[in-house]
Design a protein around this motif. Structure first.
Motif, PDB file in Angstrom:
ATOM      1  N   ASP A 111      17.859 -21.812  -7.579  1.00  0.00           N
ATOM      2  CA  ASP A 111      19.090 -21.037  -7.469  1.00  0.00           C
ATOM      3  C   ASP A 111      19.084 -19.807  -8.367  1.00  0.00           C
ATOM      4  OD1 ASP A 111      19.965 -22.879  -5.655  1.00  0.00           O
ATOM      5  OD2 ASP A 111      21.833 -23.364  -6.693  1.00  0.00           O
ATOM      6  N   ASP A 112      18.537 -19.950  -9.586  1.00  0.00           N
ATOM      7  CA  ASP A 112      18.584 -18.826 -10.513  1.00  0.00           C
ATOM      8  C   ASP A 112      17.554 -17.749 -10.210  1.00  0.00           C
ATOM      9  OD1 ASP A 112      16.260 -20.077 -11.316  1.00  0.00           O
ATOM     10  OD2 ASP A 112      16.949 -20.532 -13.343  1.00  0.00           O
ATOM     11  N   SER A 113      16.740 -17.952  -9.150  1.00  0.00           N
ATOM     12  CA  SER A 113      15.759 -16.923  -8.774  1.00  0.00           C
ATOM     13  C   SER A 113      16.150 -16.186  -7.496  1.00  0.00           C
ATOM     14  CB  SER A 113      14.374 -17.550  -8.583  1.00  0.00           C
ATOM     15  OG  SER A 113      14.322 -18.328  -7.386  1.00  0.00           O
ATOM     16  N   LEU A 114      17.261 -16.557  -6.883  1.00  0.00           N
ATOM     17  CA  LEU A 114      17.621 -15.991  -5.586  1.00  0.00           C
ATOM     18  C   LEU A 114      18.058 -14.533  -5.672  1.00  0.00           C
ATOM     19  CD1 LEU A 114      19.548 -18.995  -4.003  1.00  0.00           C
ATOM     20  CD2 LEU A 114      17.207 -18.260  -3.550  1.00  0.00           C
ATOM     21  N   GLY A 115      18.437 -14.100  -6.862  1.00  0.00           N
ATOM     22  CA  GLY A 115      18.854 -12.717  -7.029  1.00  0.00           C
ATOM     23  C   GLY A 115      17.720 -11.755  -7.321  1.00  0.00           C
ATOM     24  N   ARG A 116      16.495 -12.258  -7.382  1.00  0.00           N
ATOM     25  CA  ARG A 116      15.352 -11.372  -7.608  1.00  0.00           C
ATOM     26  C   ARG A 116      15.203 -10.394  -6.459  1.00  0.00           C
ATOM     27  NH1 ARG A 116      10.406 -14.978  -9.971  1.00  0.00           N
ATOM     28  NH2 ARG A 116       9.263 -13.277  -8.938  1.00  0.00           N
ATOM     29  N   ILE A 117      14.776  -9.187  -6.774  1.00  0.00           N
ATOM     30  CA  ILE A 117      14.732  -8.113  -5.789  1.00  0.00           C
ATOM     31  C   ILE A 117      13.381  -8.065  -5.086  1.00  0.00           C
ATOM     32  CG2 ILE A 117      14.879  -5.624  -5.431  1.00  0.00           C
ATOM     33  CD1 ILE A 117      17.544  -6.947  -6.090  1.00  0.00           C
ATOM     34  N   VAL A 118      13.437  -8.035  -3.757  1.00  0.00           N
ATOM     35  CA  VAL A 118      12.254  -7.861  -2.924  1.00  0.00           C
ATOM     36  C   VAL A 118      12.240  -6.409  -2.447  1.00  0.00           C
ATOM     37  CG1 VAL A 118      11.029  -8.610  -0.852  1.00  0.00           C
ATOM     38  CG2 VAL A 118      12.381 -10.255  -2.175  1.00  0.00           C
ATOM     39  N   THR A 119      11.120  -5.740  -2.666  1.00  0.00           N
ATOM     40  CA  THR A 119      10.994  -4.329  -2.308  1.00  0.00           C
ATOM     41  C   THR A 119      10.089  -4.184  -1.089  1.00  0.00           C
ATOM     42  OG1 THR A 119      11.266  -3.678  -4.614  1.00  0.00           O
ATOM     43  CG2 THR A 119      10.308  -2.042  -3.120  1.00  0.00           C
ATOM     44  N   ILE A 120      10.543  -3.391  -0.125  1.00  0.00           N
ATOM     45  CA  ILE A 120       9.771  -3.129   1.089  1.00  0.00           C
ATOM     46  C   ILE A 120       9.614  -1.624   1.234  1.00  0.00           C
ATOM     47  CG2 ILE A 120       9.672  -3.410   3.598  1.00  0.00           C
ATOM     48  CD1 ILE A 120      11.535  -5.823   3.272  1.00  0.00           C
ATOM     49  N   GLN A 121       8.380  -1.186   1.362  1.00  0.00           N
ATOM     50  CA  GLN A 121       8.089   0.233   1.556  1.00  0.00           C
ATOM     51  C   GLN A 121       8.102   0.522   3.054  1.00  0.00           C
ATOM     52  OE1 GLN A 121       7.422   2.370  -1.198  1.00  0.00           O
ATOM     53  NE2 GLN A 121       7.779   3.981   0.332  1.00  0.00           N
ATOM     54  N   ARG A 122       9.085   1.307   3.488  1.00  0.00           N
ATOM     55  CA  ARG A 122       9.208   1.675   4.906  1.00  0.00           C
ATOM     56  C   ARG A 122       8.922   3.175   5.046  1.00  0.00           C
ATOM     57  NH1 ARG A 122      12.415  -1.517   8.502  1.00  0.00           N
ATOM     58  NH2 ARG A 122      13.207  -3.446   7.575  1.00  0.00           N
ATOM     59  N   GLY A 123       7.657   3.536   4.953  1.00  0.00           N
ATOM     60  CA  GLY A 123       7.313   4.958   5.005  1.00  0.00           C
ATOM     61  C   GLY A 123       7.899   5.661   3.785  1.00  0.00           C
ATOM     62  N   ASP A 124       8.767   6.662   4.026  1.00  0.00           N
ATOM     63  CA  ASP A 124       9.386   7.405   2.929  1.00  0.00           C
ATOM     64  C   ASP A 124      10.609   6.695   2.361  1.00  0.00           C
ATOM     65  OD1 ASP A 124       7.511   9.420   3.226  1.00  0.00           O
ATOM     66  OD2 ASP A 124       8.757  10.541   4.651  1.00  0.00           O
ATOM     67  N   MET A 125      11.055   5.625   3.009  1.00  0.00           N
ATOM     68  CA  MET A 125      12.229   4.912   2.554  1.00  0.00           C
ATOM     69  C   MET A 125      11.824   3.608   1.863  1.00  0.00           C
ATOM     70  SD  MET A 125      15.413   3.328   4.740  1.00  0.00           S
ATOM     71  CE  MET A 125      14.673   1.714   4.947  1.00  0.00           C
ATOM     72  N   VAL A 126      12.531   3.252   0.806  1.00  0.00           N
ATOM     73  CA  VAL A 126      12.289   2.008   0.101  1.00  0.00           C
ATOM     74  C   VAL A 126      13.504   1.106   0.276  1.00  0.00           C
ATOM     75  CG1 VAL A 126      11.814   0.918  -2.118  1.00  0.00           C
ATOM     76  CG2 VAL A 126      10.797   3.140  -1.590  1.00  0.00           C
ATOM     77  N   GLN A 127      13.282  -0.074   0.822  1.00  0.00           N
ATOM     78  CA  GLN A 127      14.347  -1.058   0.998  1.00  0.00           C
ATOM     79  C   GLN A 127      14.267  -2.075  -0.133  1.00  0.00           C
ATOM     80  OE1 GLN A 127      14.106  -3.279   4.644  1.00  0.00           O
ATOM     81  NE2 GLN A 127      15.943  -4.467   4.235  1.00  0.00           N
ATOM     82  N   ARG A 128      15.402  -2.363  -0.750  1.00  0.00           N
ATOM     83  CA  ARG A 128      15.466  -3.362  -1.810  1.00  0.00           C
ATOM     84  C   ARG A 128      16.567  -4.356  -1.487  1.00  0.00           C
ATOM     85  NH1 ARG A 128      14.451   1.493  -4.505  1.00  0.00           N
ATOM     86  NH2 ARG A 128      12.506   1.491  -5.726  1.00  0.00           N
ATOM     87  N   GLU A 129      16.196  -5.633  -1.405  1.00  0.00           N
ATOM     88  CA  GLU A 129      17.147  -6.693  -1.094  1.00  0.00           C
ATOM     89  C   GLU A 129      16.910  -7.865  -2.039  1.00  0.00           C
ATOM     90  OE1 GLU A 129      19.390  -6.196   1.162  1.00  0.00           O
ATOM     91  OE2 GLU A 129      18.559  -4.657   2.496  1.00  0.00           O
ATOM     92  N   THR A 130      17.954  -8.624  -2.324  1.00  0.00           N
ATOM     93  CA  THR A 130      17.742  -9.865  -3.048  1.00  0.00           C
ATOM     94  C   THR A 130      17.028 -10.855  -2.142  1.00  0.00           C
ATOM     95  OG1 THR A 130      19.852 -10.851  -2.364  1.00  0.00           O
ATOM     96  CG2 THR A 130      19.851  -9.532  -4.400  1.00  0.00           C
ATOM     97  N   ARG A 131      16.346 -11.809  -2.741  1.00  0.00           N
ATOM     98  CA  ARG A 131      15.705 -12.863  -1.947  1.00  0.00           C
ATOM     99  C   ARG A 131      16.713 -13.517  -1.010  1.00  0.00           C
ATOM    100  NH1 ARG A 131      12.189 -16.417  -6.307  1.00  0.00           N
ATOM    101  NH2 ARG A 131      10.267 -15.174  -6.242  1.00  0.00           N
TER     102      ARG A 131
END
Length: 208
Positions: A111-131
């Motif tokens: 539970d305490d790791s679910l807020g870690r940020i996952v980064t996805i490189q989409r060409g020139d755009m960077v998407q960042r979402e929590t797990r």
């Protein structure tokens, strides 16, 4: 139930639903599998390939973050070719491996790791979402497109399988054969609560 455990049950349900749907699709002729139909993607084949390639894309991002690695440098690589599998048999085997990766990923969540940020490189755009958000999105994406395949199956000789329940106790026996085929048990999904839930179900009075 903790949120991390709930996400694990979602991963198991996702894998079971894909197994049940693709098992039904295995009954299609190549012509029916590839036939043009009315949906977001123009065929059962195209829709199932899309489910799989998007899984590859997001699961890779989740796994890379868990290993503290950089994002994949070329996100389009997961979609080239757009339809990597021409047969349902090949899709079914590849989807199972993808589903097992997702289950394995969710097994290590806390539970305490679910807020870690996952980064996805989409060409020139960077998407960042929590797990947590990325997993929720992935499960909804699967549900959305499985529903489209389910609807398209209604126009084929293959009967659309039941997919509209989330491991309810009432349907335990109805899914038992599927779980055996996957090598899974109720205890793997629910932990020690599985036997308690089964006992409660057997002793629960019938409702009118």
């Amino acid at each position: 139930m903790s949120l991390s455990h709930h996400l694990l049950t979602e991963a198991y349900n996702n894998g079971w639903s894909n197994h049940r749907l693709l098992k039904a699709c295995m009954g299609l002729s190549p012509t029916d599998f590839e036939a043009t139909r009315t949906s977001f993607f123009p065929s059962i084949k195209a829709t199932l390939n899309h489910i799989l390639t998007v899984d590859w894309f997001y699961i890779d991002a989740l796994e890379r973050e868990a290993r503290a690695e950089e994002p994949h440098p070329d996100y389009l690589a997961f979609f080239q070719p757009e339809q990597p599998f021409g047969t349902c048999e090949g899709l079914k085997a590849a989807q199972l491996q993808s589903d097992l990766r997702l289950v394995a990923y969710c097994q290590q969540l806390k539970d305490d790791s679910l807020g870690r940020i996952v980064t996805i490189q989409r060409g020139d755009m960077v998407q960042r979402e929590t797990r947590e958000r990325l997993l929720a999105h992935l499960f909804v994406h699967q549900l959305h497109h499985r529903g489209q395949v389910h609807a398209m199956l209604a126009g084929t000789p293959a009967a659309p399988p039941q997919l509209d329940e989330f491991f309810s106790e009432m349907d335990r026996e109805a899914r038992a054969a599927d779980l055996r085929e996957l090598g899974w048990r109720e205890e793997m999904i629910w932990g020690s609560r599985a036997s308690e839930q089964a006992a409660a179900g057997r002793h629960r009075p019938a409702q009118a």
